[in-house]
Design an enzyme around this catalytic site. Structure first.
Site, PDB file in Angstrom:
ATOM      1  N   SER A  12       0.657  -1.384  -0.272  1.00  0.00           N
ATOM      2  CA  SER A  12      -0.079   0.132  -0.277  1.00  0.00           C
ATOM      3  C   SER A  12       0.858   1.291   0.276  1.00  0.00           C
ATOM      4  O   SER A  12       0.615   2.010  -0.768  1.00  0.00           O
ATOM      5  CB  SER A  12      -1.317   0.069   0.626  1.00  0.00           C
ATOM      6  OG  SER A  12      -0.160  -0.104   2.123  1.00  0.00           O
ATOM      7  N   PHE A  13       1.909   1.336   0.838  1.00  0.00           N
ATOM      8  CA  PHE A  13       2.755   2.327   0.773  1.00  0.00           C
ATOM      9  C   PHE A  13       3.298   2.496   0.042  1.00  0.00           C
ATOM     10  O   PHE A  13       3.854   4.413  -0.427  1.00  0.00           O
ATOM     11  CB  PHE A  13       3.367   2.387   2.295  1.00  0.00           C
ATOM     12  CG  PHE A  13       4.253   4.048   2.307  1.00  0.00           C
ATOM     13  CD1 PHE A  13       3.129   4.911   2.220  1.00  0.00           C
ATOM     14  CD2 PHE A  13       5.577   3.660   3.221  1.00  0.00           C
ATOM     15  CE1 PHE A  13       3.789   6.449   2.498  1.00  0.00           C
ATOM     16  CE2 PHE A  13       5.964   5.795   3.453  1.00  0.00           C
ATOM     17  CZ  PHE A  13       5.121   6.713   3.402  1.00  0.00           C
ATOM     18  N   LYS A 190       7.378   2.734  17.941  1.00  0.00           N
ATOM     19  CA  LYS A 190       5.571   3.903  18.203  1.00  0.00           C
ATOM     20  C   LYS A 190       4.845   2.584  17.041  1.00  0.00           C
ATOM     21  O   LYS A 190       3.750   2.256  18.317  1.00  0.00           O
ATOM     22  CB  LYS A 190       5.729   4.776  17.318  1.00  0.00           C
ATOM     23  CG  LYS A 190       5.883   4.567  15.908  1.00  0.00           C
ATOM     24  CD  LYS A 190       4.672   4.295  15.080  1.00  0.00           C
ATOM     25  CE  LYS A 190       5.163   4.082  13.142  1.00  0.00           C
ATOM     26  NZ  LYS A 190       4.263   3.921  12.733  1.00  0.00           N
ATOM     27  N   SER A 253      -4.334   2.511  10.716  1.00  0.00           N
ATOM     28  CA  SER A 253      -3.312   1.807  11.449  1.00  0.00           C
ATOM     29  C   SER A 253      -3.290   0.308  11.711  1.00  0.00           C
ATOM     30  O   SER A 253      -3.912  -0.326  12.515  1.00  0.00           O
ATOM     31  CB  SER A 253      -2.776   2.368  12.890  1.00  0.00           C
ATOM     32  OG  SER A 253      -2.197   1.812  13.445  1.00  0.00           O
ATOM     33  N   ARG A 254      -2.785  -0.413  11.328  1.00  0.00           N
ATOM     34  CA  ARG A 254      -3.473  -1.944  10.695  1.00  0.00           C
ATOM     35  C   ARG A 254      -2.136  -2.143  12.754  1.00  0.00           C
ATOM     36  O   ARG A 254      -3.371  -3.237  12.870  1.00  0.00           O
ATOM     37  CB  ARG A 254      -2.235  -3.226   9.930  1.00  0.00           C
ATOM     38  CG  ARG A 254      -0.809  -2.388   9.665  1.00  0.00           C
ATOM     39  CD  ARG A 254       0.075  -3.486   9.325  1.00  0.00           C
ATOM     40  NE  ARG A 254      -0.306  -2.162   7.861  1.00  0.00           N
ATOM     41  CZ  ARG A 254       0.370  -2.893   6.556  1.00  0.00           C
ATOM     42  NH1 ARG A 254       1.385  -3.485   6.047  1.00  0.00           N
ATOM     43  NH2 ARG A 254       0.065  -1.848   5.409  1.00  0.00           N
TER      44      ARG A 254
END
Length: 334
Positions: A12-13, A190, A253-254
């Site tokens: 995706s990114f 994070k 966010s996965r």
């Protein structure tokens, strides 16, 4: 600007960044192992598997042959999960030269060696400058030209500045930061905190709990980051607090989505399967648990999450464990 950029990995990114660069008029190649992804991009002009309903410009071409994809490229972006970085770097090491810039957009550290990903890439491709691009940047929003801010860093800041010039648009703002350690560690840890925040949401706790997790999580990011040589100001910036906020609060966010499922009682394996993509926070938790033990750094959220993910500890009992620790001063516990 005349430039060819190749993305290794059609997730995706990588696809979102490829679309963004294609809109700037750049020539974009995408390589992937999945032939259905390649066909969808080349024929249907869409990445149905990872980024559906987003049109892909015609100056984006997909390849199944990795040598053909990287040939003649100015920039090669490693758009794969952290655990594949070494394998892929080794695979292309003989296909690239010192005039090409390698960019990493993965977030994590290598589980076995506990090395940062830029270190892994440099070991396998020593002839190329390595640039890290990181920050709060959901693919779904980047592909839709929603204003986004990220950071680039490198041991060779001239190369980082070149990537800043190539990738920056009026919707995708890029800052430089010479603190490559801080940028990479912030982006990796994070994901651990976002997973914990998702578990909190899944249990049914409220904003108070998530706020505490994020704030104390920031302390853990800063503590381990400084221990490894990062700068405290980096963790207050885009790749520290900025990335933490977006990953802990967004349903894009996965890591958060996987955490919600785990908090609802779904097994780690089933949660990962339901997400359908790599949940970096799980691997990062295991890696940073080893690292904090090795370096004797206090990371209580990471420690309790490790028990939940890998030792079968009940998540609610984990929260009780965190809340029942010895009394401390906040100011002196950074």
């Amino acid at each position: 600007m005349s430039c060819k950029v190749t993305f290794l990995g059609g997730g995706s990114f990588g696809t979102a960044l490829g679309i963004m660069l294609a809109k700037k008029g750049l020539e974009v190649n995408i390589w992937d192992r999945d032939k259905s992804v390649i066909e969808d991009i080349n024929v249907k002009r869409e990445n149905l598997k990872y980024l559906p309903k987003i049109t892909i410009p015609y100056n984006v071409k997909a390849f199944s042959d990795i040598e053909e994809a990287v040939s003649g490229s100015d920039v090669i972006v490693l758009a794969v999960p952290s655990h594949v970085i070494r394998i892929l770097s080794r695979q292309i090491s003989q296909l690239v030269n010192e005039n090409q810039i390698v960019v990493s957009i993965a977030k994590g550290i290598e589980e076995d060696s506990l090395k940062r990903l830029s270190q892994v890439i440099e070991e396998e491709i020593p002839q190329c400058p390595v640039v890290v691009l990181s920050g709060p940047s959901h693919a779904e929003e980047v592909a839709l030209d929603i204003p986004t801010v990220v950071v680039v860093t490198s041991r060779d800041m001239t190369s980082a500045e070149k990537i800043q010039d190539i990738f920056m648009t009026n919707k995708f703002r890029i800052y430089t930061n010479e603190d490559i350690i801080g940028v990479e560690i912030g982006g990796a840890v994070k994901n651990i905190i976002a997973l914990a925040a998702g578990i909190s949401d899944g249990i049914g706790y409220g904003d108070n709990t998530k706020s505490a997790l994020m704030t104390r999580g920031m302390s853990e990011i800063t503590r381990i980051g400084i221990k490894l040589g990062g700068k405290s100001e980096t963790f207050a910036g885009i790749t520290g607090m900025g990335d933490l906020i977006v990953t802990c609060t967004s349903m894009h966010s996965r890591n958060r989505r996987a955490g919600i499922l785990i908090g609802q009682g779904v097994s780690v394996e089933e949660a990962t399967s339901k997400i359908g993509m790599v949940v970096e926070g799980i691997k990062a938790c295991n890696a940073f648990y080893k690292l904090k033990e090795q370096l004797n750094v206090s990371m209580p959220i990471t420690e309790v999450l490790h028990k939940v993910l890998f030792e079968g500890k009940d998540a609610k009992h984990g929260v009780y464990e965190l809340m029942s620790r010895d009394k401390k001063s906040e100011i002196y516990d950074i």
